[in-house]
Design a protein around this motif. Structure first.
Motif, PDB file in Angstrom:
ATOM      1  N   ARG A 115      39.941  62.782 -19.683  1.00 18.54           N
ATOM      2  CA  ARG A 115      38.886  63.483 -19.065  1.00 18.54           C
ATOM      3  C   ARG A 115      37.866  61.484 -18.618  1.00 18.54           C
ATOM      4  N   TYR A 167      34.413  59.454 -17.743  1.00 13.91           N
ATOM      5  CA  TYR A 167      33.387  59.670 -17.073  1.00 13.91           C
ATOM      6  C   TYR A 167      32.938  58.717 -16.759  1.00 13.91           C
ATOM      7  N   TYR A 168      32.289  58.655 -15.353  1.00 11.53           N
ATOM      8  CA  TYR A 168      31.417  57.690 -15.214  1.00 11.53           C
ATOM      9  C   TYR A 168      30.082  57.622 -14.295  1.00 11.53           C
ATOM     10  N   LEU A 228      31.143  65.130  -9.188  1.00 13.46           N
ATOM     11  CA  LEU A 228      30.769  65.788  -9.764  1.00 13.46           C
ATOM     12  C   LEU A 228      28.857  65.862  -9.542  1.00 13.46           C
ATOM     13  N   LEU A 272      27.832  60.243 -10.196  1.00 11.17           N
ATOM     14  CA  LEU A 272      28.408  60.649 -11.186  1.00 11.17           C
ATOM     15  C   LEU A 272      30.340  61.386 -11.000  1.00 11.17           C
ATOM     16  N   VAL A 305      34.446  61.967 -12.941  1.00 11.71           N
ATOM     17  CA  VAL A 305      34.969  62.169 -13.211  1.00 11.71           C
ATOM     18  C   VAL A 305      36.904  61.196 -13.380  1.00 11.71           C
ATOM     19  N   ARG A 329      29.652  57.105 -19.078  1.00 13.15           N
ATOM     20  CA  ARG A 329      29.111  58.041 -19.315  1.00 13.15           C
ATOM     21  C   ARG A 329      29.491  58.914 -21.041  1.00 13.15           C
ATOM     22  N   GLY A 379      31.126  61.704 -22.755  1.00 13.27           N
ATOM     23  CA  GLY A 379      31.954  62.644 -22.869  1.00 13.27           C
ATOM     24  C   GLY A 379      33.360  62.103 -23.255  1.00 13.27           C
ATOM     25  N   ALA A 384      35.675  58.659 -22.307  1.00 13.58           N
ATOM     26  CA  ALA A 384      34.946  57.526 -21.709  1.00 13.58           C
ATOM     27  C   ALA A 384      34.918  55.981 -22.506  1.00 13.58           C
TER      28      ALA A 384
END
Length: 78
Positions: free
Chosen positions: A5, A7-8, A34, A40, A42, A69, A71, A74
């Motif tokens: 996963r 995250y951005y 998200l 946000l 994922v 981000r 997480g 990432a």
């Protein structure tokens, strides 16, 4: 199948474009929003596809805001 996963934070106006892009790359990654207001997302990345996802995100990052981000796993966008 275990996915990684990533995250951005992205330009919220481009979330649909991001989803459609990864839909076109069937089986590479699934984009989940998200927080649409904050942009946000994922990405659940299929095993063996991390490099391809990095390249796609780097290329898209030249066109609009994409920030990794905090997480798990990432990857950096160049």
């Amino acid at each position: 199948m275990n996915t990684e996963r990533y995250y951005y934070r992205v330009d919220r106006r481009k979330i649909s474009l991001l989803k459609f892009t990864f839909d076109a790359y069937e089986g590479v990654a699934v984009v989940t929003t998200l927080d649409a207001v904050k942009g946000l997302v994922v990405l659940a990345v299929a095993p063996g596809c991390a490099d391809m996802v990095r390249h796609i995100m780097t290329d898209l990052g030249r066109r609009f805001l994409i920030e990794p981000r905090d997480g798990p796993l990432a990857p950096p966008c160049e």
